[in-house]
Design a protein around this motif. Structure first.
Motif, PDB file in Angstrom:
ATOM      1  N   GLU A   6       0.860  -1.181   0.000  1.00 26.86           N
ATOM      2  CA  GLU A   6       0.000   0.000   0.000  1.00 26.86           C
ATOM      3  C   GLU A   6       0.895   1.228   0.000  1.00 26.86           C
ATOM      4  O   GLU A   6       1.989   1.217   0.586  1.00 26.86           O
ATOM      5  CB  GLU A   6      -0.901   0.059   1.239  1.00 26.86           C
ATOM      6  CG  GLU A   6      -1.905  -1.056   1.367  1.00 26.86           C
ATOM      7  CD  GLU A   6      -2.706  -0.942   2.661  1.00 26.86           C
ATOM      8  OE1 GLU A   6      -3.040   0.193   3.067  1.00 26.86           O
ATOM      9  OE2 GLU A   6      -2.974  -1.992   3.275  1.00 26.86           O
ATOM     10  N   SER A 152       4.525  -2.090   8.828  1.00 30.14           N
ATOM     11  CA  SER A 152       4.355  -3.398   8.194  1.00 30.14           C
ATOM     12  C   SER A 152       2.982  -3.975   8.544  1.00 30.14           C
ATOM     13  O   SER A 152       2.403  -3.662   9.588  1.00 30.14           O
ATOM     14  CB  SER A 152       5.450  -4.364   8.644  1.00 30.14           C
ATOM     15  OG  SER A 152       5.316  -4.676  10.017  1.00 30.14           O
ATOM     16  N   ARG A 153       2.479  -4.823   7.656  1.00 34.20           N
ATOM     17  CA  ARG A 153       1.180  -5.461   7.899  1.00 34.20           C
ATOM     18  C   ARG A 153       1.206  -6.313   9.163  1.00 34.20           C
ATOM     19  O   ARG A 153       0.246  -6.360   9.922  1.00 34.20           O
ATOM     20  CB  ARG A 153       0.803  -6.333   6.693  1.00 34.20           C
ATOM     21  CG  ARG A 153       0.220  -5.542   5.522  1.00 34.20           C
ATOM     22  CD  ARG A 153      -1.144  -6.117   5.142  1.00 34.20           C
ATOM     23  NE  ARG A 153      -1.735  -5.340   4.059  1.00 34.20           N
ATOM     24  CZ  ARG A 153      -1.982  -5.822   2.848  1.00 34.20           C
ATOM     25  NH1 ARG A 153      -1.655  -7.063   2.554  1.00 34.20           N
ATOM     26  NH2 ARG A 153      -2.564  -5.068   1.941  1.00 34.20           N
ATOM     27  N   SER A 154       2.329  -7.002   9.396  1.00 40.01           N
ATOM     28  CA  SER A 154       2.400  -7.863  10.579  1.00 40.01           C
ATOM     29  C   SER A 154       2.317  -7.055  11.869  1.00 40.01           C
ATOM     30  O   SER A 154       1.824  -7.544  12.890  1.00 40.01           O
ATOM     31  CB  SER A 154       3.677  -8.704  10.549  1.00 40.01           C
ATOM     32  OG  SER A 154       4.826  -7.876  10.522  1.00 40.01           O
ATOM     33  N   GLU A 157      -1.332  -6.482  12.363  1.00 43.79           N
ATOM     34  CA  GLU A 157      -1.984  -7.745  12.691  1.00 43.79           C
ATOM     35  C   GLU A 157      -1.782  -8.111  14.158  1.00 43.79           C
ATOM     36  O   GLU A 157      -2.698  -8.630  14.813  1.00 43.79           O
ATOM     37  CB  GLU A 157      -1.466  -8.852  11.775  1.00 43.79           C
ATOM     38  CG  GLU A 157      -1.952  -8.701  10.336  1.00 43.79           C
ATOM     39  CD  GLU A 157      -1.192  -9.561   9.356  1.00 43.79           C
ATOM     40  OE1 GLU A 157      -0.220 -10.245   9.781  1.00 43.79           O
ATOM     41  OE2 GLU A 157      -1.534  -9.552   8.157  1.00 43.79           O
ATOM     42  N   MET A 173      -5.705   0.100   8.689  1.00 45.68           N
ATOM     43  CA  MET A 173      -4.396   0.742   8.617  1.00 45.68           C
ATOM     44  C   MET A 173      -4.510   2.265   8.569  1.00 45.68           C
ATOM     45  O   MET A 173      -3.616   2.978   9.046  1.00 45.68           O
ATOM     46  CB  MET A 173      -3.636   0.217   7.404  1.00 45.68           C
ATOM     47  CG  MET A 173      -2.204   0.693   7.298  1.00 45.68           C
ATOM     48  SD  MET A 173      -1.117   0.091   8.631  1.00 45.68           S
ATOM     49  CE  MET A 173      -0.717  -1.557   8.014  1.00 45.68           C
ATOM     50  N   VAL A 181       3.098   0.822   3.297  1.00 43.47           N
ATOM     51  CA  VAL A 181       2.800  -0.388   4.071  1.00 43.47           C
ATOM     52  C   VAL A 181       3.566  -1.542   3.443  1.00 43.47           C
ATOM     53  O   VAL A 181       3.535  -1.732   2.221  1.00 43.47           O
ATOM     54  CB  VAL A 181       1.291  -0.681   4.082  1.00 43.47           C
ATOM     55  CG1 VAL A 181       1.009  -1.977   4.846  1.00 43.47           C
ATOM     56  CG2 VAL A 181       0.523   0.479   4.706  1.00 43.47           C
ATOM     57  N   GLU A 183       4.548  -5.701   3.357  1.00 41.73           N
ATOM     58  CA  GLU A 183       4.125  -7.070   3.657  1.00 41.73           C
ATOM     59  C   GLU A 183       5.313  -7.997   3.428  1.00 41.73           C
ATOM     60  O   GLU A 183       6.155  -7.739   2.556  1.00 41.73           O
ATOM     61  CB  GLU A 183       2.981  -7.466   2.737  1.00 41.73           C
ATOM     62  CG  GLU A 183       2.404  -8.853   3.002  1.00 41.73           C
ATOM     63  CD  GLU A 183       1.235  -9.136   2.075  1.00 41.73           C
ATOM     64  OE1 GLU A 183       0.086  -9.131   2.554  1.00 41.73           O
ATOM     65  OE2 GLU A 183       1.478  -9.326   0.870  1.00 41.73           O
TER      66      GLU A 183
END
Length: 300
Positions: A6, A152-154, A157, A173, A181, A183
């Motif tokens: 993103e 980061s996505r993690s 999460e 987000m 962003v 991943e």
């Protein structure tokens, strides 16, 4: 392999972002990012911290930066020719004096109507010179601090898992208003230790942790204050040694160039995290960080 999934820039500080598939990364960040700012009649910047209705304003800027369109619910859109040569006026950003080019009475009237308080719009002047701090100094327009904000996505999460444990709904987000962003980093908060990164034709340097403020409490679609999350949960596991709670990082631009969604993210220098929490990334083995202030800053 980590990659960009993103990417967003925010033409008007505090207002909604513009998602993009590719962009040119300038020394001050993604092209057009925070190049405009809403101010009070006294010249003090407006922020979602006190003016959450900024989130309702959806700007669009032409590729050449010559026109700015402002949209918001229940009001006719405003299409503005951008003034880059008009008289400068003093503006105040976190107590520091800068200059801005006032964009005129039509923009002022439109913003005052939407925000329900007297407001004006200024643009960064071409001669704008601002040095940002942190481990890697850089520059930016009217951003709170550094050129880029990365998550980061993690990392998100993990926060959403902790919110679920408290019986709270997951957060999108956009509550954190990042520029990029990433991943592919399985370990949350790996971005804390990524000290030099290559993305596309660019190179980025870690500056500091992003310390979160009350903007994260505001639903970006409705501009409503949503309660204590995520700050309450972050306080339980992401307290920064410098104070506040950390989520994401700020980066400076070492080499401008093109970036795009789908680009690989290569870390060429790892360092230790400034975050002293129970959760510590473990891959790859860190190397000692270089000298720098390590200071932190909120982000909008």
């Amino acid at each position: 392999m980590a990659r960009v999934v993103e990417m967003s820039y925010y033409p008007v500080k505090g207002c909604a972002g513009v998602a993009t598939g590719e962009a040119f990364l300038t020394p001050a960040g993604l092209a057009h990012d925070r190049s405009f700012m809403v101010i009070s009649e006294e010249g003090v910047f407006r922020s979602q911290r006190r003016d959450p209705r900024l989130a309702l304003i959806r700007p669009a800027v032409s590729d050449d930066g010559a026109r700015l369109i402002l949209r918001a619910p229940d009001i006719e859109a405003l299409d503005l020719p951008v003034d880059t040569s008009g008289a400068r006026r003093p503006v105040d950003l976190f107590g520091t004096a800068y200059q801005g080019i006032d964009q005129g009475s039509a923009a002022a009237a439109w913003l005052s109507d939407v925000l329900r308080t007297p407001s004006r719009l200024v643009r960064v002047p071409p001669e704008h010179h601002r040095v940002t701090d942190g481990r890697t100094p850089g520059t930016s327009g009217y951003a709170d601090s550094c050129a880029l904000h990365v998550i980061s996505r993690s990392t998100l999460e993990l926060l959403n898992r902790k919110l679920a444990e408290r019986g709270s709904a997951p957060l999108p987000m956009n509550r954190f208003r990042p520029n990029i962003v990433i991943e592919g980093w399985a370990e949350p908060h790996t971005e804390d230790r990524a000290h030099v990164l290559k993305i596309g034709t660019t190179e980025l340097g870690y500056a500091k942790l992003a310390i979160r403020c009350a903007v994260t409490l505001i639903e970006q679609e409705s501009a409503k204050r949503a309660g204590p999350e995520p700050l309450r949960t972050l306080a339980g596991y992401r307290r920064a040694s410098q104070g506040g709670v950390a989520f994401g990082t700020k980066l400076s631009v070492l080499r401008p160039g093109k970036v795009a969604v789908g680009d690989d993210v290569t870390v060429t220098s790892w360092g230790e995290s400034e975050q002293h929490a129970s959760h510590s990334p473990v891959e790859p083995p860190p190397r000692p960080a270089g000298p720098g202030t390590g200071s932190t800053v909120a982000t909008e």
